[in-house]
Design an enzyme around this catalytic site. Sequence first.
Site, PDB file in Angstrom:
ATOM      1  N   HIS A   1       3.540   9.167 -78.397  1.00 48.88           N
ATOM      2  CA  HIS A   1       3.395   8.767 -76.994  1.00 48.88           C
ATOM      3  C   HIS A   1       2.592   7.469 -76.874  1.00 48.88           C
ATOM      4  O   HIS A   1       3.039   6.499 -76.240  1.00 48.88           O
ATOM      5  CB  HIS A   1       2.702   9.884 -76.206  1.00 48.88           C
ATOM      6  N   GLU A   2       1.422   7.455 -77.468  1.00 51.76           N
ATOM      7  CA  GLU A   2       0.569   6.264 -77.345  1.00 51.76           C
ATOM      8  C   GLU A   2       1.202   5.051 -78.008  1.00 51.76           C
ATOM      9  O   GLU A   2       1.018   3.916 -77.555  1.00 51.76           O
ATOM     10  CB  GLU A   2      -0.818   6.548 -77.923  1.00 51.76           C
TER      11      GLU A   2
ATOM     12  N   HIS B   1       3.267   3.178 -75.590  1.00 48.29           N
ATOM     13  CA  HIS B   1       2.496   2.193 -74.829  1.00 48.29           C
ATOM     14  C   HIS B   1       2.282   0.927 -75.663  1.00 48.29           C
ATOM     15  O   HIS B   1       2.366  -0.202 -75.152  1.00 48.29           O
ATOM     16  CB  HIS B   1       1.128   2.762 -74.457  1.00 48.29           C
TER      17      HIS B   1
ATOM     18  N   HIS C   1       5.226  -1.240 -75.610  1.00 47.92           N
ATOM     19  CA  HIS C   1       5.327  -1.920 -74.320  1.00 47.92           C
ATOM     20  C   HIS C   1       4.506  -3.210 -74.337  1.00 47.92           C
ATOM     21  O   HIS C   1       4.929  -4.243 -73.802  1.00 47.92           O
ATOM     22  CB  HIS C   1       4.825  -0.975 -73.230  1.00 47.92           C
TER      23      HIS C   1
END
Length: 683
Positions: free
Chosen positions: A472-473, A476, A479
């Site tokens: 999940h991280e 980020h 991104h």
Amino acid sequence: MTVETNPLLTPSALPYALPDYGRIRADHYLPAFRQGFEEQLAEIRRITMVRSMPTFENTMVALERSGELLDRASHAFYTVASADATAEIQAIDEELAPLMAAHQDAILLDAALYWRVSQLHDQIDALPLEPEQRRLVERWHREMTLAGAALDESAKTRLTELNQRISSLSTTFEKNLLADTNELAVVFDDAADLDGLSAGELSSAARAASERGLEGKHLLALPLFTGHPALAALTNRESRRRVMEASRSRGARGGEHDNRGVLAEIASLRAERAALLGYASHAAAVTADETAGTPEAVERMLRDLAAPAARNAAAERAALQRLIDETEPEPFPLEAHDWAFYTEKLRTAQYDIDTAALRPWFEAERVLHDGVFAAAGRLYGLSFTERPDLPVYHPGARTFEVFQEDGSALGLYVLDLYTRDSKRGGAWMNPIVSQSALRGTLPVVANNLNVSKPADGEPALLTLDEVNTLFHEFGHALHGLFSEVTYPHFSGTNVFRDFVEFPSQVNEMWMLWPEIVDAYARHHESDEPLPAGLVERLRATETFNQGFETSEYLAAAWLDQALHALPSGDAIDDVAAFEAAALADIGLDDPAVPTRYSSAYFAHVFSGGYSAGYYSYIWSEVLDADTVEWFRENGGAQRSNGERFRRRLLGVGGSKDPLEAYRDFRGRDAEIAPLLQRRGLDH
């Protein structure tokens, strides 16, 4: 200090402009901030003193170029303030909080600057602007208006006072929470009380106790959320109760670290600020500039999901109670600290899966290299080379250079995996250097988790949830790494709050994707893959316990909305009573299913950037679940799919309306059906 003695005062000479943490001392930060404030305000004055009419170049470009020293100091400092908050760093953070708020107001509320931006905004259709340039004008005008730039001087003065006080209180909230979380870490004198934990988990607990001078004892540090990973394994019910009680009492047990008065004042001041800006509540002010648009839209979604989630949680509770009644010699009513333990027993019985027993297959280095990095290679053509020669802000952090498929440099990725007393709870990504073509900078991003550090010489074995968190991280991080914008205003994760979780949630899908999980989920001793069929059974459990998980999340999201729906003048006198009434209102007041975050340790909304925005996780998950369907329909982890997702969504940052970018990627608006199916709420 001079440029010779303070390394923050000049651009870093290190690769990718990485801050030279090997030379930066704590006493360098405040002088760099003060000089950064002065320099940016001087740059703003030069913009507003231009005698000629506003142009995109003399106003917007100059505005985006301003503040480079302040950005450099801010990125360097706030990385440390969250990941290694020593007493000295905390003191600096407290002093900085009102100064930063005042400086931001000095720019956003500058009447002369607002006039120039408004002039460009009023004639935007007649200006020869590229799409990103047009959006820059629109966003600056919108953000300055929402910040109060159109207010009269007396209102601006009060607004500045409110912003500074809220900023100071937010820093106090985080400091209190960190201190209370450390104080409430649960110490066990007898290892037998931790029966059920693996040898590796016991050694981590022994190491944590030893680091505090508690030789021969074991210590369980508390995560940010209400539950604790150990609750699923601890056989001793009293031990489970102690852990849950410690977790839920954080910030609300009296004494110097009590956060109840702090959060009540923050909520009250936010409500006053919203009224000053012309909004009925802080929630209305926040959602006005998100994809949701209004708090009513958020409320409709949360209420629509809460009823089926509570219904499913009630069915799950009944199943767990039957298990207790049938298996325990002396049955007892299920309580919150029992839920995870009996859920794992039920999962094992129904699916032949014991998630606690999976840890030997999730060795951290292999998950990172053969899982997280390998997935990024398959989808985006990335490769990673560790750079131990580059300085880091803490010995526990590691730096990797990231390369594109053609061998060109993309940026740096910093991973700080392990928990420590000076690190705030939870997991997050933050930029250390933001990408910008205008400034000529490439991205440097960091991921922080709070994994228990194993004893020396032992492997770090992750839980299934920790593997998911790392994927999940890293979403980020992608991104931020893939940002391809001109203006720093739009770099990386500088998007609407209720959109920012979307890319990270999408990246979670690769955790159990066949080709990827087969490569990294190998037993750390035998190199055997996960047992045949286990991955399929894990996928089959996608809706298992989702009544609980959805309810605890929705309870926190609703609590956030309730806290920030207060009109100006209303106050929270009794935090516990307020919470109880709010949760009863939405039907999520089951005592066996506590809210994921209670107000006194709800760092997302009182010391993070999610106030009135915690709903964004489920809001973004509509897009995420719909995107997962697209990948499945189009062949999964293929380079062409990754490239489309990167170019049309990840790379545009905030330079494009997020829903427009989504339509460009998907070919239509997102549909909610995949989310309902994923969470078992479609029946």
